[in-house]
Design a protein around this motif. Sequence first.
Motif, PDB file in Angstrom:
ATOM      1  N   PRO A  77       3.424  -4.845  -0.349  1.00  0.00           N
ATOM      2  CA  PRO A  77       4.029  -3.575  -0.763  1.00  0.00           C
ATOM      3  C   PRO A  77       3.778  -3.307  -2.250  1.00  0.00           C
ATOM      4  O   PRO A  77       3.803  -4.229  -3.071  1.00  0.00           O
ATOM      5  N   GLU A  78       3.540  -2.063  -2.569  1.00  0.00           N
ATOM      6  CA  GLU A  78       3.253  -1.699  -3.954  1.00  0.00           C
ATOM      7  C   GLU A  78       4.383  -2.119  -4.888  1.00  0.00           C
ATOM      8  O   GLU A  78       4.141  -2.565  -6.016  1.00  0.00           O
ATOM      9  N   SER A  79       5.623  -2.033  -4.420  1.00  0.00           N
ATOM     10  CA  SER A  79       6.766  -2.402  -5.260  1.00  0.00           C
ATOM     11  C   SER A  79       6.751  -3.897  -5.601  1.00  0.00           C
ATOM     12  O   SER A  79       7.189  -4.297  -6.678  1.00  0.00           O
ATOM     13  N   PHE A  80       6.232  -4.713  -4.696  1.00  0.00           N
ATOM     14  CA  PHE A  80       6.110  -6.150  -4.965  1.00  0.00           C
ATOM     15  C   PHE A  80       5.055  -6.390  -6.048  1.00  0.00           C
ATOM     16  O   PHE A  80       5.256  -7.168  -6.976  1.00  0.00           O
ATOM     17  N   LEU A  81       3.938  -5.707  -5.890  1.00  0.00           N
ATOM     18  CA  LEU A  81       2.833  -5.885  -6.842  1.00  0.00           C
ATOM     19  C   LEU A  81       3.262  -5.468  -8.244  1.00  0.00           C
ATOM     20  O   LEU A  81       2.892  -6.096  -9.245  1.00  0.00           O
ATOM     21  N   GLU A  82       4.074  -4.416  -8.321  1.00  0.00           N
ATOM     22  CA  GLU A  82       4.460  -3.871  -9.626  1.00  0.00           C
ATOM     23  C   GLU A  82       5.486  -4.741 -10.354  1.00  0.00           C
ATOM     24  O   GLU A  82       5.714  -4.554 -11.545  1.00  0.00           O
ATOM     25  N   GLU A  94      -9.502  -3.063  -8.673  1.00  0.00           N
ATOM     26  CA  GLU A  94     -10.057  -3.810  -7.550  1.00  0.00           C
ATOM     27  C   GLU A  94      -9.245  -3.664  -6.270  1.00  0.00           C
ATOM     28  O   GLU A  94      -9.671  -4.117  -5.214  1.00  0.00           O
ATOM     29  N   VAL A  95      -8.065  -3.045  -6.351  1.00  0.00           N
ATOM     30  CA  VAL A  95      -7.163  -3.045  -5.206  1.00  0.00           C
ATOM     31  C   VAL A  95      -7.550  -1.962  -4.189  1.00  0.00           C
ATOM     32  O   VAL A  95      -7.778  -0.805  -4.549  1.00  0.00           O
ATOM     33  N   ALA A  96      -7.618  -2.369  -2.920  1.00  0.00           N
ATOM     34  CA  ALA A  96      -7.781  -1.416  -1.818  1.00  0.00           C
ATOM     35  C   ALA A  96      -6.389  -1.105  -1.266  1.00  0.00           C
ATOM     36  O   ALA A  96      -5.577  -2.009  -1.062  1.00  0.00           O
ATOM     37  N   TRP A  97      -6.107   0.184  -1.032  1.00  0.00           N
ATOM     38  CA  TRP A  97      -4.762   0.611  -0.613  1.00  0.00           C
ATOM     39  C   TRP A  97      -4.770   1.166   0.799  1.00  0.00           C
ATOM     40  O   TRP A  97      -5.697   1.874   1.197  1.00  0.00           O
ATOM     41  N   VAL A  98      -3.726   0.854   1.542  1.00  0.00           N
ATOM     42  CA  VAL A  98      -3.497   1.460   2.856  1.00  0.00           C
ATOM     43  C   VAL A  98      -2.380   2.484   2.696  1.00  0.00           C
ATOM     44  O   VAL A  98      -1.298   2.161   2.194  1.00  0.00           O
ATOM     45  N   GLU A 105       1.891   8.784   7.783  1.00  0.00           N
ATOM     46  CA  GLU A 105       1.704   8.385   6.396  1.00  0.00           C
ATOM     47  C   GLU A 105       2.796   7.380   6.031  1.00  0.00           C
ATOM     48  O   GLU A 105       3.971   7.553   6.376  1.00  0.00           O
ATOM     49  N   LEU A 106       2.412   6.322   5.358  1.00  0.00           N
ATOM     50  CA  LEU A 106       3.371   5.275   4.997  1.00  0.00           C
ATOM     51  C   LEU A 106       4.296   5.733   3.884  1.00  0.00           C
ATOM     52  O   LEU A 106       3.887   6.486   2.986  1.00  0.00           O
ATOM     53  N   GLU A 107       5.542   5.288   3.932  1.00  0.00           N
ATOM     54  CA  GLU A 107       6.495   5.623   2.867  1.00  0.00           C
ATOM     55  C   GLU A 107       6.135   4.931   1.562  1.00  0.00           C
ATOM     56  O   GLU A 107       6.400   5.441   0.477  1.00  0.00           O
ATOM     57  N   GLU A 108       5.522   3.739   1.660  1.00  0.00           N
ATOM     58  CA  GLU A 108       5.106   2.994   0.473  1.00  0.00           C
ATOM     59  C   GLU A 108       3.686   2.482   0.682  1.00  0.00           C
ATOM     60  O   GLU A 108       3.354   1.971   1.756  1.00  0.00           O
ATOM     61  N   ARG A 109       2.859   2.656  -0.337  1.00  0.00           N
ATOM     62  CA  ARG A 109       1.490   2.166  -0.220  1.00  0.00           C
ATOM     63  C   ARG A 109       1.496   0.638  -0.058  1.00  0.00           C
ATOM     64  O   ARG A 109       2.334  -0.063  -0.619  1.00  0.00           O
ATOM     65  N   LEU A 110       0.517   0.141   0.721  1.00  0.00           N
ATOM     66  CA  LEU A 110       0.343  -1.290   0.900  1.00  0.00           C
ATOM     67  C   LEU A 110      -1.002  -1.706   0.309  1.00  0.00           C
ATOM     68  O   LEU A 110      -2.042  -1.110   0.636  1.00  0.00           O
TER      69      LEU A 110
END
Length: 493
Positions: A77-82, A94-98, A105-110
């Motif tokens: 989850p983007e919030s984890f990465l941040e 370098e990050v690929a996002w889903v 559409e996802l509520e949070e980018r992965l």
Amino acid sequence: MSDESQELGITESKSHKPGEWYAEVVQKADLADYAPMGGFIVTKPRGYALWEGIQDALDGWFKETGVDNVYFPLFIPESFLEREKDIVEGFDPEVAWVTQGGHDELEERLAVRPTSESIIAPFMADWTRSHRDLPLRLNQWCSVVRWEATETKPFFRTKEFMWQEGHTAHASDEGAWEEVWTRLDQYERVYEDVLAIPVLRGKKPEHDKFPGADTTTTVEALMPDGKSVQGATSHNLGQSFAEAFDITFVDEDEVEQTAYTTSWGLSWRAIGALIMTHSDDQGLVLPPTIAPTQAVVVPIWQEDTKEDVLEYSREIADDLEAAGFRVELDDRDERNPGFKFNEHELNGVPLRLEIGPHEVDDEEVTLVHRPDNEDTVEGREGIVEVVDDHLEEIYDKLYEAAEENLRENVREAHSPEEILGTIGKHGGYVKTPWCGDEACEEAIKEKIAAEIVMQPLTDEGGKTAGDVLEPETEECGVCGGSADEIAYFAKSY
């Protein structure tokens, strides 16, 4: 030579066109192919067998030293990465996002994992309560995706690659450093004892360390074309990740403390280094330690001797297989011996056992070494010990050739002109005093695409190029300013 043999053989030269030669070896030796999406490869059975050989060695050593294997999700989850800002900044390009799952559409980018600190650390925090829970040592074998790769070189640089990533938590900084050295030792061991490649141990300069780390240590391998390969890295992360993800524990005095963490990894870039180091214009060359087939028995017969030659060959192949060697009996009727020789040379089989009617009559075997075509006639009796001795000799030949290449290609320089001239003429490592300013690296990098690949380790008896004299000056080899560090410049993969 037949058209078929020409198609089978390598047409490019390692010394003149190493890039094209490398790609041809990878494909013709059946290691990998290119995927339909740019930047990705398909790993074929023989290529994956090499990865399994590395994996088997390392995984056993990891477990002997208290590591447990785990598996974490591919998506973060983007919030984890941040939560760890240095990770986000360091890997952002370098990050690929889903962003979509199915039609929704996802509520949070992965994020497709570029590395897993941000998904593993929160669980390490959950699993750590007391000093009795430490050290916590986890490892996962998986693939990661880093989207920056544009020019694909199988195993060396692809958007997705296989690796292992270890993650540990410790009660003290001393414990974390012990972990860093243990893993660096194991990486050195897999290169030197399994892949027949000598390495230098060092640390990355501050500006090139792993995002969020206190210190990044590395093993570096020198390729025959004069470029360096970052063989593996072991990071002391200090307390930055533990603070970001609340990895804490209660010590013996019932006081809450923040843990110290490490991470460490080796990727299938090691396979690229293996291919580039040992192989030649006839194809792949593999050390016996990791070759999927260590020895091939090739019977050579005429119609009137076929039965005797095949029976004798089968007996020898069976003896070797029973002794634990990875052996193949190539008794194909539709291929002549010359074709078989070329094919097994191309595929990197270390040892060939040739058996014709003369060998049968004299109870002998002709053994041929893949690296240099040296041939020896040996008696049938004690063939298991004979083959074992020859495989050891082949390993030593490969290691000594790589060691000589390393020894002869660490040089000193004391000015920008010397650094540029030495790398331009010889390649290899150029050792120079350095002031620590990244701008001095950039000045060299802009002109010749060489960078600081490592600095010597002085802790824990770290191995460096000790046969090269230390520079006599304390002036930076680039700017002439005061220098109290040593830097190794090189072009790299």
